[in-house]
Scaffold this motif. Sequence first.
Motif, mmCIF file in Angstrom:
data_model
loop_
_atom_site.group_PDB
_atom_site.id
_atom_site.type_symbol
_atom_site.label_atom_id
_atom_site.label_comp_id
_atom_site.label_asym_id
_atom_site.label_seq_id
_atom_site.Cartn_x
_atom_site.Cartn_y
_atom_site.Cartn_z
ATOM 1 N N CYS A 64 -44.724 76.472 -41.254
ATOM 2 C CA CYS A 64 -43.601 77.734 -40.522
ATOM 3 C C CYS A 64 -43.854 79.242 -40.641
ATOM 4 O O CYS A 64 -43.858 79.177 -42.265
ATOM 5 C CB CYS A 64 -41.987 76.804 -40.701
ATOM 6 N N TYR A 65 -44.311 79.984 -40.395
ATOM 7 C CA TYR A 65 -44.437 81.695 -41.499
ATOM 8 C C TYR A 65 -43.940 81.982 -39.833
ATOM 9 O O TYR A 65 -43.823 83.722 -40.292
ATOM 10 C CB TYR A 65 -45.893 81.628 -40.063
ATOM 11 N N ASP A 66 -42.688 82.067 -38.703
ATOM 12 C CA ASP A 66 -41.892 82.921 -38.378
ATOM 13 C C ASP A 66 -40.573 82.535 -38.124
ATOM 14 O O ASP A 66 -40.129 80.816 -37.969
ATOM 15 C CB ASP A 66 -42.277 83.331 -37.292
ATOM 16 N N VAL A 67 -39.387 83.454 -37.979
ATOM 17 C CA VAL A 67 -38.226 82.448 -37.434
ATOM 18 C C VAL A 67 -37.795 81.737 -35.816
ATOM 19 O O VAL A 67 -37.589 80.838 -36.397
ATOM 20 C CB VAL A 67 -37.646 84.305 -37.013
ATOM 21 N N VAL A 68 -38.749 82.268 -35.077
ATOM 22 C CA VAL A 68 -38.982 81.294 -33.868
ATOM 23 C C VAL A 68 -39.077 79.975 -34.429
ATOM 24 O O VAL A 68 -38.926 78.822 -34.494
ATOM 25 C CB VAL A 68 -39.823 81.523 -33.168
ATOM 26 N N GLY A 69 -39.703 79.531 -35.198
ATOM 27 C CA GLY A 69 -40.694 78.593 -35.808
ATOM 28 C C GLY A 69 -39.578 77.485 -36.148
ATOM 29 O O GLY A 69 -39.485 76.229 -36.187
ATOM 30 N N ALA A 70 -39.037 78.905 -37.144
ATOM 31 C CA ALA A 70 -37.907 77.767 -38.242
ATOM 32 C C ALA A 70 -36.775 77.146 -37.181
ATOM 33 O O ALA A 70 -36.413 75.734 -37.145
ATOM 34 C CB ALA A 70 -37.100 78.828 -39.153
ATOM 35 N N ALA A 75 -33.704 72.799 -34.587
ATOM 36 C CA ALA A 75 -33.410 71.960 -33.123
ATOM 37 C C ALA A 75 -34.150 70.768 -32.939
ATOM 38 O O ALA A 75 -33.497 70.135 -32.151
ATOM 39 C CB ALA A 75 -33.822 72.777 -31.765
ATOM 40 N N ALA A 76 -35.302 70.652 -33.715
ATOM 41 C CA ALA A 76 -35.950 69.288 -33.392
ATOM 42 C C ALA A 76 -35.401 68.673 -34.858
ATOM 43 O O ALA A 76 -35.821 66.949 -35.045
ATOM 44 C CB ALA A 76 -37.370 69.505 -33.379
ATOM 45 N N GLY A 77 -34.006 68.828 -35.016
ATOM 46 C CA GLY A 77 -33.423 67.727 -36.381
ATOM 47 C C GLY A 77 -34.753 67.426 -37.733
ATOM 48 O O GLY A 77 -34.673 66.818 -39.201
ATOM 49 N N ILE A 78 -35.898 68.893 -37.818
ATOM 50 C CA ILE A 78 -36.413 68.017 -39.202
ATOM 51 C C ILE A 78 -35.311 69.376 -40.114
ATOM 52 O O ILE A 78 -34.921 70.232 -40.062
ATOM 53 C CB ILE A 78 -37.829 69.753 -38.704
ATOM 54 N N GLU A 79 -35.833 69.087 -41.493
ATOM 55 C CA GLU A 79 -35.257 69.057 -42.187
ATOM 56 C C GLU A 79 -35.669 69.885 -43.219
ATOM 57 O O GLU A 79 -34.862 70.325 -44.094
ATOM 58 C CB GLU A 79 -34.699 67.790 -43.342
ATOM 59 N N ALA A 80 -37.075 69.966 -43.150
ATOM 60 C CA ALA A 80 -37.534 71.191 -43.825
ATOM 61 C C ALA A 80 -38.842 72.202 -44.023
ATOM 62 O O ALA A 80 -39.651 71.419 -42.885
ATOM 63 C CB ALA A 80 -37.929 70.251 -45.756
ATOM 64 N N ALA A 81 -39.353 73.346 -44.299
ATOM 65 C CA ALA A 81 -40.049 73.497 -43.858
ATOM 66 C C ALA A 81 -41.066 74.367 -44.786
ATOM 67 O O ALA A 81 -40.613 74.606 -45.740
ATOM 68 C CB ALA A 81 -39.525 75.145 -43.189
ATOM 69 N N TYR A 82 -42.654 73.932 -44.256
ATOM 70 C CA TYR A 82 -43.357 75.166 -45.846
ATOM 71 C C TYR A 82 -43.897 76.415 -45.600
ATOM 72 O O TYR A 82 -44.404 76.198 -44.215
ATOM 73 C CB TYR A 82 -44.656 73.619 -45.822
ATOM 74 N N ALA A 313 -33.994 81.333 -24.589
ATOM 75 C CA ALA A 313 -33.380 81.753 -24.871
ATOM 76 C C ALA A 313 -32.368 81.061 -26.075
ATOM 77 O O ALA A 313 -31.058 81.156 -26.917
ATOM 78 C CB ALA A 313 -32.241 83.057 -24.063
ATOM 79 N N SER A 314 -31.635 80.146 -25.502
ATOM 80 C CA SER A 314 -30.573 79.392 -26.212
ATOM 81 C C SER A 314 -31.283 78.627 -27.647
ATOM 82 O O SER A 314 -30.559 78.604 -28.893
ATOM 83 C CB SER A 314 -30.497 78.155 -25.370
ATOM 84 N N LEU A 315 -32.318 78.056 -27.189
ATOM 85 C CA LEU A 315 -33.476 77.556 -28.397
ATOM 86 C C LEU A 315 -33.286 78.977 -29.199
ATOM 87 O O LEU A 315 -33.411 78.500 -31.478
ATOM 88 C CB LEU A 315 -35.016 77.309 -27.907
ATOM 89 N N THR A 316 -34.178 80.330 -29.394
ATOM 90 C CA THR A 316 -34.301 81.081 -30.054
ATOM 91 C C THR A 316 -33.188 81.888 -30.806
ATOM 92 O O THR A 316 -33.078 82.369 -31.826
ATOM 93 C CB THR A 316 -35.655 81.934 -29.715
ATOM 94 N N GLY A 317 -31.920 81.877 -30.048
ATOM 95 C CA GLY A 317 -30.708 82.507 -30.754
ATOM 96 C C GLY A 317 -30.471 83.328 -30.293
ATOM 97 O O GLY A 317 -29.835 83.602 -31.399
ATOM 98 N N VAL A 318 -31.526 84.075 -28.686
ATOM 99 C CA VAL A 318 -31.137 84.870 -28.332
ATOM 100 C C VAL A 318 -30.433 85.217 -27.175
ATOM 101 O O VAL A 318 -30.926 86.052 -26.189
ATOM 102 C CB VAL A 318 -32.811 85.643 -28.355
ATOM 103 N N GLY A 319 -29.641 83.758 -26.939
ATOM 104 C CA GLY A 319 -29.092 84.492 -25.580
ATOM 105 C C GLY A 319 -28.034 85.234 -25.085
ATOM 106 O O GLY A 319 -27.833 86.015 -23.722
ATOM 107 N N GLN A 320 -27.250 85.962 -25.695
ATOM 108 C CA GLN A 320 -26.875 87.388 -25.631
ATOM 109 C C GLN A 320 -27.478 88.156 -25.468
ATOM 110 O O GLN A 320 -26.395 88.731 -24.421
ATOM 111 C CB GLN A 320 -25.848 88.210 -27.235
ATOM 112 N N TRP A 321 -28.431 88.506 -26.217
ATOM 113 C CA TRP A 321 -29.449 89.758 -25.814
ATOM 114 C C TRP A 321 -30.119 89.138 -24.198
ATOM 115 O O TRP A 321 -29.862 90.344 -23.563
ATOM 116 C CB TRP A 321 -30.666 89.534 -26.281
ATOM 117 N N LEU A 322 -30.749 88.206 -23.818
ATOM 118 C CA LEU A 322 -30.416 87.661 -22.633
ATOM 119 C C LEU A 322 -29.836 88.226 -21.638
ATOM 120 O O LEU A 322 -29.924 88.420 -20.497
ATOM 121 C CB LEU A 322 -31.253 86.152 -22.025
#
Length: 326
Positions: A64-70, A75-82, A313-322
Amino acid sequence: MLGDDLVTARTSGARIGDGQEPRELRAEEHQHRSAVDGVDVAPVPRAMLRDALSGGDLVVAPGCYDVVGARVLEAAGIEAAYLTPFGFQAADAPAPHAPDDPWERYLDRARELVDAAGLAVIVDGQTGLEGNRGAGERAADAFSAGAAGFVMEDRQGFGKDRPLRTMAEVGREVATVRREVGRETTVIVRTDAVRDSVDEARARCESYLDAGADLVLPLMTRYLNYPDTPADRERRMSAYAFLLERVPANRVVAHSPTGRHLPVTEARRLGFGLYLMSQLLISSAVTGMTHEIAAVLADEPGPMSLLTPVDLASLTGVGQWLENRW
């Protein structure tokens, strides 16, 4: 076994395998500096990765290399990121106010991932970005950034052709790293010895576990760099089987850049503890973007259905901005 060691460490305050007296971590050692506002934030759940590993099932950690990926992983239920150095450097575009030191920018990215999603973030500690920093300093930096896992290597410096250090040297470095990160952060030691032989890699994995590493990552590049034919898969699986004759499977980290060389079902059957897929997100992102751009320019349907602005927007957490914008 790893699970029993982890339970004992969490209840007794011991650090796994360092041969020292247990100690209680100071409160400030549980905190990291927020990349958002530069102030101390709530304690980081560093034991999250240890808890997942002690559960007995395979833990999958895509690069993982950015916030969107995290947020997509969460959201996919993954517990860890590298935190993958390749992805980070591909996406790194320093702003005028960003640190000049690429290692500091790398640490900032780690903090951003920790702050953005409920993931156990594994930080690679030998990336080519670290300059002359020793393993202890790099481990302390990763800890301050909120790392749940820290990866160190047995190469001398950075570069695929660099010679390997002795097992004794790496063992001493494991002890140094353990002192810096305490009992909750998972210490992973990667070995590149498979380039010489699987027998050498197996001996090194045993040595590093004895020295106090929680997990070992035998980089199987020699068995990943050719076409995936049935004969090649058989050779690869034979190498894994040979390794596991003397190394506990649940303390082995499997690795495949995109998760294609070893199916998750097979990694789970073998009993591996952790599976790093270092370039899965960046590879799928670039491939998807390339295909969709080509489809739009040709006025043809794309190869995949795209998320609507609301879903995105829902997935990335920027719904309010939209909502405010539209």
